[in-house]
Design a protein around this motif. Structure first.
Motif, PDB file in Angstrom:
ATOM      1  N   VAL A   3      18.257  -9.459 -11.975  1.00  0.00           N
ATOM      2  CA  VAL A   3      17.055 -10.301 -11.975  1.00  0.00           C
ATOM      3  C   VAL A   3      17.384 -11.705 -11.477  1.00  0.00           C
ATOM      4  CG1 VAL A   3      15.174 -11.255 -13.382  1.00  0.00           C
ATOM      5  CG2 VAL A   3      16.128  -9.009 -13.955  1.00  0.00           C
ATOM      6  N   LEU A   4      16.629 -12.140 -10.484  1.00  0.00           N
ATOM      7  CA  LEU A   4      16.809 -13.471  -9.885  1.00  0.00           C
ATOM      8  C   LEU A   4      15.537 -14.282 -10.071  1.00  0.00           C
ATOM      9  CD1 LEU A   4      18.368 -15.440  -7.938  1.00  0.00           C
ATOM     10  CD2 LEU A   4      17.091 -14.324  -6.095  1.00  0.00           C
ATOM     11  N   ALA A   5      15.661 -15.455 -10.651  1.00  0.00           N
ATOM     12  CA  ALA A   5      14.535 -16.391 -10.722  1.00  0.00           C
ATOM     13  C   ALA A   5      14.605 -17.275  -9.473  1.00  0.00           C
ATOM     14  CB  ALA A   5      14.628 -17.246 -11.982  1.00  0.00           C
ATOM     15  N   ILE A   6      13.449 -17.544  -8.885  1.00  0.00           N
ATOM     16  CA  ILE A   6      13.407 -18.430  -7.712  1.00  0.00           C
ATOM     17  C   ILE A   6      12.416 -19.548  -7.991  1.00  0.00           C
ATOM     18  CG2 ILE A   6      12.866 -18.670  -5.256  1.00  0.00           C
ATOM     19  CD1 ILE A   6      13.607 -15.814  -4.803  1.00  0.00           C
ATOM     20  N   SER A   7      12.827 -20.766  -7.642  1.00  0.00           N
ATOM     21  CA  SER A   7      11.933 -21.905  -7.770  1.00  0.00           C
ATOM     22  C   SER A   7      12.347 -22.979  -6.766  1.00  0.00           C
ATOM     23  CB  SER A   7      11.954 -22.463  -9.199  1.00  0.00           C
ATOM     24  OG  SER A   7      10.873 -23.347  -9.387  1.00  0.00           O
ATOM     25  N   GLY A   8      11.655 -24.087  -6.815  1.00  0.00           N
ATOM     26  CA  GLY A   8      11.962 -25.187  -5.906  1.00  0.00           C
ATOM     27  C   GLY A   8      10.786 -26.139  -5.814  1.00  0.00           C
ATOM     28  N   TYR A   9      10.808 -26.899  -4.750  1.00  0.00           N
ATOM     29  CA  TYR A   9       9.804 -27.943  -4.577  1.00  0.00           C
ATOM     30  C   TYR A   9       8.399 -27.390  -4.349  1.00  0.00           C
ATOM     31  CZ  TYR A   9      13.822 -31.018  -3.865  1.00  0.00           C
ATOM     32  OH  TYR A   9      14.995 -31.704  -4.020  1.00  0.00           O
ATOM     33  N   LYS A  10       7.436 -28.211  -4.723  1.00  0.00           N
ATOM     34  CA  LYS A  10       6.040 -27.947  -4.376  1.00  0.00           C
ATOM     35  C   LYS A  10       5.845 -28.470  -2.945  1.00  0.00           C
ATOM     36  CE  LYS A  10       4.266 -28.151  -9.085  1.00  0.00           C
ATOM     37  NZ  LYS A  10       5.443 -28.399  -9.901  1.00  0.00           N
ATOM     38  N   PRO A  11       4.850 -27.960  -2.215  1.00  0.00           N
ATOM     39  CA  PRO A  11       4.721 -28.334  -0.797  1.00  0.00           C
ATOM     40  C   PRO A  11       4.612 -29.843  -0.561  1.00  0.00           C
ATOM     41  CG  PRO A  11       2.990 -26.775  -1.430  1.00  0.00           C
ATOM     42  CD  PRO A  11       3.817 -27.042  -2.636  1.00  0.00           C
ATOM     43  N   PHE A  12       3.812 -30.532  -1.381  1.00  0.00           N
ATOM     44  CA  PHE A  12       3.615 -31.975  -1.157  1.00  0.00           C
ATOM     45  C   PHE A  12       4.906 -32.764  -1.355  1.00  0.00           C
ATOM     46  CE2 PHE A  12       2.590 -31.366  -5.646  1.00  0.00           C
ATOM     47  CZ  PHE A  12       3.289 -32.401  -6.254  1.00  0.00           C
ATOM     48  N   GLU A  13       5.843 -32.231  -2.165  1.00  0.00           N
ATOM     49  CA  GLU A  13       7.122 -32.914  -2.369  1.00  0.00           C
ATOM     50  C   GLU A  13       7.975 -32.848  -1.102  1.00  0.00           C
ATOM     51  OE1 GLU A  13       8.463 -32.522  -6.915  1.00  0.00           O
ATOM     52  OE2 GLU A  13       8.069 -30.565  -5.994  1.00  0.00           O
ATOM     53  N   LEU A  14       7.638 -31.917  -0.212  1.00  0.00           N
ATOM     54  CA  LEU A  14       8.360 -31.759   1.050  1.00  0.00           C
ATOM     55  C   LEU A  14       7.556 -32.308   2.223  1.00  0.00           C
ATOM     56  CD1 LEU A  14       9.499 -28.079   0.406  1.00  0.00           C
ATOM     57  CD2 LEU A  14      10.935 -30.132   0.299  1.00  0.00           C
ATOM     58  N   GLY A  15       6.405 -32.910   1.928  1.00  0.00           N
ATOM     59  CA  GLY A  15       5.551 -33.428   3.003  1.00  0.00           C
ATOM     60  C   GLY A  15       4.849 -32.318   3.767  1.00  0.00           C
ATOM     61  N   ILE A  16       4.658 -31.168   3.110  1.00  0.00           N
ATOM     62  CA  ILE A  16       3.987 -30.028   3.741  1.00  0.00           C
ATOM     63  C   ILE A  16       2.598 -29.889   3.118  1.00  0.00           C
ATOM     64  CG2 ILE A  16       4.054 -27.523   4.081  1.00  0.00           C
ATOM     65  CD1 ILE A  16       7.138 -27.746   4.004  1.00  0.00           C
ATOM     66  N   PHE A  17       1.587 -29.990   3.963  1.00  0.00           N
ATOM     67  CA  PHE A  17       0.213 -29.953   3.449  1.00  0.00           C
ATOM     68  C   PHE A  17      -0.585 -28.800   4.043  1.00  0.00           C
ATOM     69  CE2 PHE A  17       1.845 -34.248   3.088  1.00  0.00           C
ATOM     70  CZ  PHE A  17       1.655 -34.472   1.742  1.00  0.00           C
ATOM     71  N   ASN A  18       0.139 -27.858   4.681  1.00  0.00           N
ATOM     72  CA  ASN A  18      -0.511 -26.720   5.318  1.00  0.00           C
ATOM     73  C   ASN A  18       0.477 -25.566   5.230  1.00  0.00           C
ATOM     74  OD1 ASN A  18      -1.134 -24.779   7.288  1.00  0.00           O
ATOM     75  ND2 ASN A  18      -2.005 -26.297   8.671  1.00  0.00           N
ATOM     76  N   LYS A  19       0.033 -24.415   4.714  1.00  0.00           N
ATOM     77  CA  LYS A  19       1.004 -23.329   4.516  1.00  0.00           C
ATOM     78  C   LYS A  19       1.533 -22.735   5.820  1.00  0.00           C
ATOM     79  CE  LYS A  19      -1.511 -19.065   3.520  1.00  0.00           C
ATOM     80  NZ  LYS A  19      -0.638 -17.957   3.578  1.00  0.00           N
ATOM     81  N   ASN A  20       0.951 -23.140   6.960  1.00  0.00           N
ATOM     82  CA  ASN A  20       1.450 -22.691   8.266  1.00  0.00           C
ATOM     83  C   ASN A  20       2.293 -23.756   8.968  1.00  0.00           C
ATOM     84  OD1 ASN A  20       0.095 -20.195   8.003  1.00  0.00           O
ATOM     85  ND2 ASN A  20      -1.804 -21.181   8.625  1.00  0.00           N
ATOM     86  N   HIS A  21       2.705 -24.771   8.224  1.00  0.00           N
ATOM     87  CA  HIS A  21       3.546 -25.839   8.755  1.00  0.00           C
ATOM     88  C   HIS A  21       4.845 -25.220   9.304  1.00  0.00           C
ATOM     89  CE1 HIS A  21       6.155 -29.387   8.710  1.00  0.00           C
ATOM     90  NE2 HIS A  21       5.051 -30.110   8.670  1.00  0.00           N
ATOM     91  N   PRO A  22       5.353 -25.693  10.446  1.00  0.00           N
ATOM     92  CA  PRO A  22       6.573 -25.113  11.042  1.00  0.00           C
ATOM     93  C   PRO A  22       7.775 -25.080  10.088  1.00  0.00           C
ATOM     94  CG  PRO A  22       5.588 -26.730  12.531  1.00  0.00           C
ATOM     95  CD  PRO A  22       4.788 -26.768  11.260  1.00  0.00           C
ATOM     96  N   SER A  23       7.894 -26.054   9.206  1.00  0.00           N
ATOM     97  CA  SER A  23       9.027 -26.097   8.267  1.00  0.00           C
ATOM     98  C   SER A  23       9.057 -24.877   7.352  1.00  0.00           C
ATOM     99  CB  SER A  23       8.950 -27.348   7.386  1.00  0.00           C
ATOM    100  OG  SER A  23       9.006 -28.501   8.182  1.00  0.00           O
ATOM    101  N   VAL A  24       7.892 -24.309   7.067  1.00  0.00           N
ATOM    102  CA  VAL A  24       7.815 -23.161   6.160  1.00  0.00           C
ATOM    103  C   VAL A  24       8.630 -21.986   6.712  1.00  0.00           C
ATOM    104  CG1 VAL A  24       6.250 -21.478   5.092  1.00  0.00           C
ATOM    105  CG2 VAL A  24       5.598 -23.892   5.195  1.00  0.00           C
ATOM    106  N   LEU A  25       8.623 -21.806   8.023  1.00  0.00           N
ATOM    107  CA  LEU A  25       9.398 -20.722   8.636  1.00  0.00           C
ATOM    108  C   LEU A  25      10.879 -20.857   8.314  1.00  0.00           C
ATOM    109  CD1 LEU A  25       7.714 -20.622  12.168  1.00  0.00           C
ATOM    110  CD2 LEU A  25       7.422 -18.970  10.293  1.00  0.00           C
ATOM    111  N   TYR A  26      11.380 -22.073   8.343  1.00  0.00           N
ATOM    112  CA  TYR A  26      12.800 -22.312   8.081  1.00  0.00           C
ATOM    113  C   TYR A  26      13.121 -22.148   6.596  1.00  0.00           C
ATOM    114  CZ  TYR A  26      12.596 -23.975  12.843  1.00  0.00           C
ATOM    115  OH  TYR A  26      12.392 -24.053  14.195  1.00  0.00           O
TER     116      TYR A  26
END
Length: 185
Positions: A3-26
């Motif tokens: 079992v692996l838990a996954i978490s991390g930043y919320k989008p606004f903490e990364l300056g991402i305001f659109n789920k299709n932002h190019p950074s999301v691919l990376y």
């Protein structure tokens, strides 16, 4: 590791305001790379709390990987009921689409939001119910993942617990790898 838990930043903490932002691919490529290694080691369940950002992107990666690894399962265990109630329509639809594909859904506290203790309880649940934590987190840039990270580090001092971070440096490496793949070399 099962079992692996996954978490991390919320989008606004990364300056991402659109789920299709190019950074999301990376970000998703980095998550996929980490998950592929863990699947080879016997990973069966991925556990998220369903928060916007890294967790929902990870869910999308799990769904993609399930095509080749049908034994991989996704559990969404929220800190409280109806966590999406104050989200905008786009985010609610995204979240609902994730829940519809998840293999297991539950809540740590069986009530709506009351106080921050529900997040602390969720963090404790995640660490105690998983064998490892994969987290997009960089200690240079604190944010919402800080509390879960610190709890996991403390837990690791007394238990056999694995913590794997995806840092901004790791992301930069993924960006360079992906760009290299797309070039003519």
């Amino acid at each position: 590791m099962k079992v692996l838990a996954i978490s991390g930043y919320k989008p606004f903490e990364l300056g991402i305001f659109n789920k299709n932002h190019p950074s999301v691919l990376y970000i998703k490529a980095a998550i996929k790379k980490a998950l592929l290694n863990m699947i080879e080691e016997g990973l069966e369940w991925v556990l998220i709390s369903g928060q916007l950002g890294v967790e929902l992107w990870a869910a999308e990666v799990v769904f993609e990987l399930q095509l080749d690894y049908p034994q991989l399962k996704l559990a969404v265990i929220t800190p409280f009921l109806e966590q999406e109630s104050n989200w905008n329509e786009t985010n609610k639809e995204w979240y609902t689409s994730i829940l519809m594909q998840a293999d297991f859904i539950d809540s740590v506290t069986k009530k709506g939001y009351e106080k921050p203790w529900q997040f602390r309880l969720k963090n404790q649940f995640f660490v105690e119910k998983s064998d490892a934590l994969l987290m997009m987190y960089d200690q240079e840039k604190e944010g919402s993942p800080k509390h879960l990270y610190e709890l996991a580090v403390e837990y690791k001092t007394k238990h056999n617990y694995q913590i794997e971070l995806i840092t901004f440096y790791d992301l930069q490496m993924v960006v360079e790898e992906e760009q290299f793949k797309q070039s003519d070399y």
